[in-house]
Write a protein that holds these residues in place. Structure first.
Motif, short mmCIF file in Angstrom:
data_model
loop_
_atom_site.label_atom_id
_atom_site.label_comp_id
_atom_site.label_asym_id
_atom_site.label_seq_id
_atom_site.Cartn_x
_atom_site.Cartn_y
_atom_site.Cartn_z
N THR A 155 -5.37 -6.76 8.35
CA THR A 155 -4.54 -6.58 7.14
C THR A 155 -4.41 -5.13 6.70
OG1 THR A 155 -6.39 -6.88 5.64
CG2 THR A 155 -5.15 -8.84 6.19
N SER A 156 -5.35 -4.26 7.11
CA SER A 156 -5.32 -2.90 6.56
C SER A 156 -4.18 -2.07 7.11
CB SER A 156 -6.61 -2.15 6.89
OG SER A 156 -7.71 -2.87 6.47
N ASP A 192 -6.92 -1.97 -3.50
CA ASP A 192 -6.12 -2.60 -2.46
C ASP A 192 -7.04 -3.36 -1.50
OD1 ASP A 192 -3.82 -3.23 -1.14
OD2 ASP A 192 -3.49 -1.26 -0.27
N GLU A 193 -6.48 -4.32 -0.81
CA GLU A 193 -7.23 -5.10 0.17
C GLU A 193 -8.39 -5.83 -0.51
OE1 GLU A 193 -6.76 -4.86 3.93
OE2 GLU A 193 -4.85 -4.38 3.03
N THR A 229 0.81 -1.21 0.00
CA THR A 229 0.00 0.00 0.00
C THR A 229 0.85 1.27 0.00
OG1 THR A 229 -1.53 -1.26 1.35
CG2 THR A 229 -1.96 1.09 1.13
MG MG Z 1 -1.91 -2.66 2.74
#
Ligand code: MG
Ligand code: CDP
Length: 697
Positions: A347-348, A170-171, A78
């Protein structure tokens, strides 16, 4: 040791023996040896696993329309990939690199980290946009972080998202409802904009199905990229992480109270384990605050003995900027940080310094029953995939330990392997109105990454039809449907706002809409009695919505004073947010032609406006009920007024609620009294036995 787990009594497990070995690849890059040295930002960047793949990523993005990137949480996807893209020129010529996240808090945290790494002011070269908060500067911002929901909204003004050169979704493994809609739409956009590049990034291995989704039928293998544009078949890249082994400990017997179990585990770790921070996964603000409170009390009670040196911090969406910063700031020497989080830290977000993870095995999840048309936020068991992600957080800087507050037997035999995409467990009303607004008429035939249940789709069409948002042909009505689609809130709230225009109470309803879009205006406190007394000062016989108006008025009269808030158990930050959201909603209202007007103290029209939006949530008190049982008018579900409502124990005959939460029972939150005759007035078709079929089956 804690009464809940007995490490000595069991063999420690290394995750990768039974679980596929993906998470914990041995390190080839040396990490900060102790984990306590904080390297310079530039050094940290070069050390991240994704850095080794910089050239490969840029090559794949150059040559492929879609690139799927899988990499362990914390490997730098990210924060780094958008910077690599910028360095390679993808933001030249006024173009913008977008990176979407399912969670608002992640958007803010990641954007501010990237701005720091690039040495720029947040809101300039690096910006972010979440609902009701726009910190991006058009013409200046090159890397923009935003929620998947906001990017969907942007499509309403710019259907081909022309300002973006690369969009990184993302994610993607989270499979949020907006991510899924976005993926379907981006696939369409790609056909019209071959120069657009997509990156789908995720923490777990479902790259194949993602890639299959973006696969076009005609393969063009062997053709050079620069002859015919980028290759249409997606590239897949797997970033090898550098996680360390994590020992898994299970409880021997199921725990009765996971909050207490978590607290006692944290204390045992602090007591017996070497330095290193702890991360505890609970489910939401209520149980997190309870755990923080218990740990703080414990620390005070024990004085210097057991829990001194603990820094206990909550992590959930809705925290103020200052509270967020505390979570990310380095732990002072000699102290141990304990972060108690929702699954946002799964996970973020990556926290440095975590060595111990305590996993309750639960998270808050949305569930929808299309038959009864009831949507709930429920504390539900997580999947094995989530459990592995959570454990993995302990192995970032050195070998760590994960304490699972459930039995090994439960993990192996009962925990589901994967979660269900949100699309398949949500009410689809918001989703359908957005697709309609984007001109997608055949919603059942839309190319979904995961098909929603047809019943849920039909329910959504039905509700939108009753709201007057869709017509007989399931097209947006003019003007109501188009206006409602412009309001970035639940269509029921949108309809309530539109009706308030005719009823002459839009100022009040906009305040209510603003309050309904934040979590709570009350402080969370253990002093329940004092909080209840404070609420009584504002309580209105009509119910919670009118009570909110009273609080808002009081706040204004106090000159927006924080002392006033403190005295009345009102959350000052929440009220400031309400004022901000209110201003933005007023601007939208003006733009779409809502007449701004106050009804002064005429609460009848306010209740009518609420009914016009929320008639589908009408409930009737059971005639012979002695315990306050209501039945929903549609579906006959058993529901009760939530203890936090000012109508708790008052039990008026007819009410409408905003949402349901389910614990031991289904509880209605934000409740207001109505007159049942308004229901048929607001939605004649909805309450008839024979309803016209909006999709013409
Ligand atoms: Mg990430
Ligand atoms: O996206 P992914 O999970 O692959 O990793 P990331 O979020 O890009 O994180 C890369 C590194 O940046 C990690 O070491 C994080 O701890 C660090 N980071 C940070 O220190 N503060 C933030 N607000 C975000 C990331």
């Amino acid at each position: 040791m804690s009464q809940f787990w007995k490490p000595g009594a069991e063999k420690p497990r290394i995750l990768d023996d039974e679980e596929g070995g993906v998470l914990f690849l041995a390190s080839s890059i040396s990490s900060t040896s102790s984990g306590y040295g904080y390297a310079s930002i530039e050094k940290q960047r070069l050390r991240l696993p994704v850095y080794k793949y910089r050239t490969a990523i840029l090559y794949l993005v150059e040559t492929h329309a879609t690139t799927v990137i899988v990499g362990e949480t914390g490997s730098g996807k990210t924060t780094q990939i958008p910077q690599y893209l910028k360095e390679a020129g993808w933001a030249d010529g006024g173009r913008v690199i977008a990176c979407t996240q399912p969670r608002r808090l992640a958007v803010q945290a990641v954007a501010s980290r990237v701005a720091e790494e690039m040495g720029v002011k947040l809101g300039e070269e690096v910006g972010y946009t979440i609902r009701f908060e726009d910190l991006a500067n058009s013409g200046v911002t090159m890397i923009k972080f935003l929620t998947d929901g906001v990017l969907l909204r942007e499509m309403m003004d710019d259907p081909l998202l022309t300002k973006y050169s690369v969009i990184m979704v993302d994610e993607a493994h989270e499979r949020s409802i907006s991510t899924d809609i976005l993926l379907g739409l981006l696939k369409k956009i790609q056909r019209r904009r071959p120069e657009l590049r997509l990156i789908i990034s995720s923490a777990t291995i479902e790259a194949k199905s993602m890639s299959a989704f973006f696969q076009t039928s005609k393969r063009r293998r062997g053709l050079e990229a620069d002859e015919l544009g980028p290759r249409k078949d997606p590239a897949i890249l797997s970033v090898e992480g550098r996680g360390f082994n994590v020992q898994i400990h299970y409880v021997e017997e199921p725990v009765a109270d996971y909050v207490r179990a978590a607290v006692s585990t944290v204390l045992s770790i602090h007591d017996q384990e070497p330095p290193g921070d702890s991360l505890v996964f609970l489910t939401g603000q209520d149980d997190i605050d309870a755990a923080v409170q218990l740990l703080t009390e414990e620390a005070q009670a024990n004085g210097k003995k057991n829990s001194s040196g603990l820094i206990v911090l909550p992590l959930y969406s809705g925290l103020s900027r200052m509270e967020q910063d505390l979570v990310f700031s380095p732990t002072p020497r000699g102290k141990r940080k304990v972060v108690i989080s929702t699954n946002i830290a799964e996970t973020s977000l990556t926290l440095e310094g975590i060595v111990y993870v305590v996993d309750s095995g639960f998270s808050k999840q949305r569930f929808y029953n299309p038959i009864s048309d009831v949507e709930n936020l429920v504390v539900a068991p997580i999947s094995k995939a989530s459990a592995r992600q959570r454990a993995g957080r302990a192995g970032r800087i050195r070998p760590g330990k994960c304490y699972r507050l459930y039995t090994e037997e439960y993990f192996i035999n009962e925990m589901p392997a994967q979660g269900i995409p949100e699309m398949q467990r949500s009410n689809l009303v918001s989703c359908v109105i957005q697709l309609k607004a984007l001109g997608i008429d055949n919603i059942l035939g839309f190319d979904w990454p995961a098909s929603p249940a047809p019943e849920a789709m039909i329910r959504a069409l039905e509700v939108l039809y009753s709201l007057g948002v869709l017509d007989d042909d399931a097209k947006l009505t003019s003007p109501v449907g188009f206006q409602a689609a412009e309001i970035p809130l639940d269509p029921m709230i949108a309809k309530m706002m539109l009706s308030s225009s005719q009823l002459g109470c839009s100022e009040e309803i906009i305040t209510i809409a603003a309050v309904l879009s934040i979590q709570s205006i009350w402080v969370s406190t253990k002093a329940q009695k004092e909080l209840d007394e404070a609420k009584l000062r504002f309580a209105a016989v009509e119910g919670d919505h009118v009570t909110f108006l009273n609080v808002y008025q009081g706040f204004l009269r106090s000159g927006k004073s924080s002392q006033w808030c403190h005295k009345n158990f009102v959350n000052y930050h929440a009220m400031k947010k309400v004022i901000e959201i209110r201003e933005q909603l007023r601007r939208i209202a003006l733009r779409i032609g809502i007449v701004l007007k106050s009804c002064e103290r005429d609460m009848l029209v306010v209740r009518k406006a609420v009914t016009a939006g929320f008639f589908a949530n009408a409930c009737n008190l059971e005639a012979y009920s002695h315990n306050g049982m209501y039945k929903t008018v549609r579906g006959s579900q058993e529901v009760y007024i939530h203890p936090s409502s000012v109508l708790f124990r008052v039990n008026p005959k007819w009410v409408i609620y905003q949402s349901l939460v389910s614990t031991d029972r289904q509880y209605m939150r934000n409740v207001i009294t109505i007159d049942p005759s308004w229901l048929t007035e607001a939605a004649p078709h909805f309450f008839q036995h024979q309803r016209p079929d909006p999709i013409g089956r």
